[in-house]
Design an enzyme around this catalytic site. Structure first.
Site, short mmCIF file in Angstrom:
data_model
loop_
_atom_site.label_atom_id
_atom_site.label_comp_id
_atom_site.label_asym_id
_atom_site.label_seq_id
_atom_site.Cartn_x
_atom_site.Cartn_y
_atom_site.Cartn_z
N ARG A 11 32.53 14.72 38.78
CA ARG A 11 33.11 13.81 39.39
C ARG A 11 33.47 12.43 38.81
O ARG A 11 34.50 12.06 38.75
CB ARG A 11 32.47 13.34 40.88
CG ARG A 11 32.31 14.62 41.66
CD ARG A 11 31.75 14.30 42.92
NE ARG A 11 31.77 15.39 43.69
CZ ARG A 11 31.04 15.50 44.88
NH1 ARG A 11 30.24 14.68 45.56
NH2 ARG A 11 31.24 16.49 45.68
N GLU A 26 20.32 9.65 51.11
CA GLU A 26 21.16 8.77 50.24
C GLU A 26 20.45 7.14 50.13
O GLU A 26 21.06 6.44 49.33
CB GLU A 26 22.67 8.83 50.85
CG GLU A 26 23.59 8.14 49.77
CD GLU A 26 24.97 8.24 50.32
OE1 GLU A 26 25.23 8.93 51.21
OE2 GLU A 26 26.00 7.51 49.66
#
Lengths: 636, 248
Positions: A329, A424
């Site tokens: 990414r 996260e």
């Protein structure tokens, strides 16, 4: 000194060693121990459900109207697991080394190995819950490939894998609620952490309906409150995603790590105007069949289907022939920015690139493509009124995932004893760049498989400790501070909305601390964010009252984002190298790739809050690599 | 374009509500419906008025938190589309738009357009799961599931729990929501052991929450953002009768 508490033994033995020596709590004693879990995404819901199953008293909090709304629900593409069902050479070690390399050698070996090790269990657990993963015609589980790897280890449920995994965890949580093991507090927001004698002992929350400020005491507090990518305002995140839980814990003593490591997702819908509130993600899985290109010529205004093949620049295939459109990414996003900056961007604002399915449709047929991605094509049509089976999609990078977060040790405990951070919200496993389909995995593994060992290991010591109740003075003080801050927001009575400050902050961060950064851009951003923060406290305007008030909710979140934005820039400024998603323009190779400096920066930054008017203090956790060699990360 | 709005304003569940008029200039066709609402709220802040409270979160049609009755239709004029995925290009200059909350006895109003959908969580708590505690799972490929069964289970599992089915139903029935979960788990081998108890518990809870019954109008399927089929309701009835006869 930071102690990561990595267990003894070889890489493959560490987790087993840990589990074999962990302290246990007698089943009869578990109901005497209270645990608070903030957040009901994959990490929070799986942790709360698993601890409830073990017999602990769990309180679960979320700001949404139901635990099922948490933003894990929006993850599309899949979840990785080293099952090697495809017989294509996958293994725990392969997955470990892909993830370490994907993170550009800025994560802990032991943590990453454990993530790969537990990945297979997660698939088993999810299937047992009834998660309808894609199946082959023979009834076996299907896999697909994702960015940054050369094996097919991604399990998926159409383009709604996050939704299905979250609903599995949510249902497990609801089962515990029905069994009176877990109590849920929906439409509740954590506004402070309560620390007594250096240990986390509870939280202060605001009931977002009645406005009541509440005290909740516990023997341990778990923050699974997600990432802070919404700091950029325009992002793939939900509108309510925020950093408040972790930031307020940070201000109570928990260190923050890798704060500037933000992943910009390469396949998002581009911004089309000033009114925009979010940038919708289109799953990375589309890159399995879609080809990314821009016109070779700058400022080419022809329609995509009018541009002949030889005048198209498939820049990922050109620059990274081995991985092509499946380059990781960070690399894909930067390559897109490079082309856009060169004037080859397409779309209304010339900020996008094409994602083209014509070749795949020609080779596999429209029906096959439909079966794989129909929901994404439909979503694209709804938002843009464009049929992507006929015209290429327009995509561009957008702020997406935060690799950074609260510093945690191997047990996922922060620098405050009794305070854990999962999913996260912590910094742990992805290093400087996260591979696709690893976030659902990490959130789940943290909640289902790690927390149920490491939290009881802490709780065992709590049985004999003095029981802290909400009558303790620390609760009164924290509650008072929270009430004062809310009143302060209501009293400012300026003329600018919380959204105004949030959008302005987002622009400053995209420019100064975005896809690429420089010393000058970061220093400038710090000055400007400080000015914006000062303006916030004199010119903010909130209407409405103390009860249901979305503007009051936003104000608290933006206040925290303003502080966090400055730390992000400071973190990026202190790291004079490029690694993963952190690209400092001063540090790049001749052909524009990230240039790491392992001699000086092979560490995890851990920032300590020193008070509102003092500078943060930087601590360093050195990273030691014994099982992989530090190579230049190449996808060419 | 210029848009006229008539929006339901209600301070709290206990106080009466009413439609209130607003006007917006400069609405762009590319805006999403919720971005139009953002624009309205921004203008209300400038006028020192309390903003219109509405639920929303992911703004990409998957979290299920948004939902309004727009011109009398759940989620607005498009079929199978959440409020957040609706764009202003579906309206034209000079239009008047009526905006109300999802109304149902089981969904009490919190404020303005926000409603309380806890009743859905209660239905899932009743038995909308397989009792697979962490650690108990067998090897995933030990349970073979035919492609068609997995796909059919997915079709049912795709429900986002927004409540549009309830809001659109003249009986405020939650049968589309409830039957989707029952179907998903009844189709899959993992759900077989608890299949009979599950349907009884979930249907009983649905009734206890005050939702009405289905009279086969099928409006719910039209509005459902995930195109959940009313055939699941037929299956739910079958499962309920089967369970009543066989195991109870």
């Amino acid at each position: 000194m930071l102690d990561s508490k990595i267990p003894e033994g070889t890489l493959a033995d560490k987790w087993d060693n840990y589990k074999e020596h962990v302290k246990l709590v007698n089943p009869a004693n578990r109901k005497k121990l209270d645990v608070i879990v903030v957040g009901t995404g994959l990490a929070g819901a799986s942790c709360a459900a698993s601890l409830g199953e073990l017999g602990y008293n769990v309180k679960s909090f979320c700001f949404q109207d139901s635990p099922r709304r948490a933003h894990s629900v929006a993850a599309q593409g899949g979840v990785n697991a080293a099952k090697n069902y495809k017989n294509d050479g996958d293994s725990v070690f392969r997955m470990f080394s892909d993830t370490i390399k994907g993170g550009d050698f800025r994560s802990r070996e032991a943590n990453v190995y454990r993530l790969a090790e537990c990945s297979a269990n997660l698939i088993d657990q999810a299937v047992a819950q009834g998660v309808p993963f894609a199946r082959e015609y023979g009834g076996y589980l299907n896999n697909r490939s994702f960015g940054g790897v050369q094996v097919s280890r991604t399990f998926y449920a159409r383009g709604q894998t996050g939704q299905q995994l979250l609903l599995g965890a949510y249902q497990a949580l609801m089962r515990q609620v029905g069994a009176n093991k877990v109590k849920t507090y929906t439409r509740h927001e954590m506004l402070d952490l309560v620390v007594v004698d250096g240990k986390a002992k509870g939280i202060i929350t605001r009931d977002l309906v009645t406005g009541e400020i509440e005290r909740h005491a516990a023997n341990a507090v778990v923050l699974a409150s997600g990432g802070y990518g919404k700091v950029y305002y325009l992002s793939t995140l939900a509108m309510g995603c925020n950093s408040s839980a972790i930031w307020r814990a940070h201000k109570k003593g928990a260190y923050m790590s890798g704060v500037s490591w933000i992943q910009f997702h390469p396949t998002c819908l581009p911004q089309s105007g000033e009114h925009q509130s979010k940038l919708t993600l289109m799953s990375e899985s589309l890159r399995n069949d879609g080809r990314i290109w821009v016109p070779k010529k700058a400022h080419d205004d022809r329609k995509p289907n009018d541009i002949p093949e030889e005048e198209r620049d498939y820049y990922l295939e050109r620059r990274y022939p081995t991985f092509g459109n499946l380059a990781p990414r960070d690399i894909s996003s930067r390559a897109a920015k490079e082309r856009v900056d060169a004037g080859c961007g397409v779309g209304v604002m010339k900020n996008a690139v094409f994602l083209d399915f014509s070749k795949a449709i020609k080779e596999q047929g429209k029906e096959k493509i439909k079966e794989k991605y129909s929901n994404l094509f439909k979503m694209y049509d709804k938002i843009n009124a464009v049929n992507a089976y006929e015209t290429p999609m327009l995509i561009s990078p957008a702020a997406h995932f935060t690799m950074g977060g609260l510093w945690v040790d191997y047990e996922l405990m922060t620098t405050i004893p009794g305070l854990f951070a999962l999913g996260e919200a912590n910094f742990a496993d992805h290093g400087a760049n996260r591979l696709g389909a690893n976030s659902l995995l990490q959130a789940s593994v943290d909640g289902y498989f790690i927390a149920p060992y490491s939290i009881p290991n802490y709780l065992a010591g709590e049985l004999k400790a003095e029981k802290i109740t909400t009558d303790h003075v620390a609760f009164a003080e924290a509650e008072h501070a929270v009430k004062e801050q809310l009143q302060q927001f209501l009293n400012i009575n300026g003329h600018l909305s919380a959204d105004h400050f949030h959008k302005t902050l987002g622009k400053l961060l995209y420019d100064g601390c975005g896809l690429s950064r420089t010393k000058a851009s970061l220093e400038k951003a710090i000055v400007l964010i400080r000015q914006l923060r000062a303006q916030f406290y004199t010119e903010l305007k909130i209407t409405g009252d103390h009860t249901v008030n979305s503007e009051l909710e936003k104000a608290g979140r933006v206040a925290d984002y303003l502080d966090l934005g400055i730390l992000m820039c400071e973190d990026a400024l202190s790291r004079e190298e490029s690694c993963g998603a952190h690209f400092r323009e001063e540090y790049q190779t001749a052909d524009g790739e990230a240039l790491r400096n392992d001699k000086d920066f092979c560490y995890v930054s851990a920032w300590e809050w020193k008070g509102a008017h003092a500078e943060h203090e930087l601590h360093k956790e050195p990273l030691i690599f014994e099982n992989v060699s530090l190579t230049v990360r190449s996808y060419k | 374009m210029k848009i006229y709005l008539k929006i339901w304003r209600q301070d709290s569940p206990a106080t009466p509500g009413a439609m209130k008029n607003y006007e917006l200039d400069d609405v762009s066709a590319d805006m999403s419906f919720l971005e139009m609402m953002d624009l309205l709220n921004e203008s209300l802040i400038q006028k020192s008025e309390r903003v219109v409270e509405f639920d929303h979160d992911c703004r990409e049609g998957i979290c299920g938190q948004c939902g309004m009755m727009i011109n009398g239709r759940a989620h607005g004029p498009l079929t199978h589309t959440t409020t957040c995925q609706l764009h202003m290009r579906s309206f034209k200059d000079g239009d008047t738009i009526y905006i109300e909350p999802f109304r149902a006895a089981a969904f009490p109003i919190v404020r303005d357009l926000k409603v309380d959908r806890k009743a859905f969580d209660k239905i899932i708590q009743a038995s909308g799961f397989t009792s697979a505690s962490t650690g108990e799972a067998p090897e995933a490929n030990g349970i073979l599931i035919a492609h068609t069964i997995a796909e059919a289970a997915f079709d049912a599992a795709a429900c986002i729990g927004c409540g549009a089915c309830v809001a659109t139903c003249k009986n405020s029935s939650a049968e589309l929501f409830t039957s989707a979960k029952i179907t998903q788990l009844a189709l899959l081998p993992q759900g077989q052991v608890e299949r009979a108890d599950r349907v009884i518990a979930m249907v009983d809870q649905m009734d206890a929450e005050g939702f009405g019954h289905c009279t086969n109008t099928e409006a719910c399927e039209v509005e459902c953002p995930q195109e959940i089929s009313v055939l699941h309701i037929a299956r739910m009835n079958y499962e309920y009768n089967r369970a009543s006869i066989i195991s109870h």
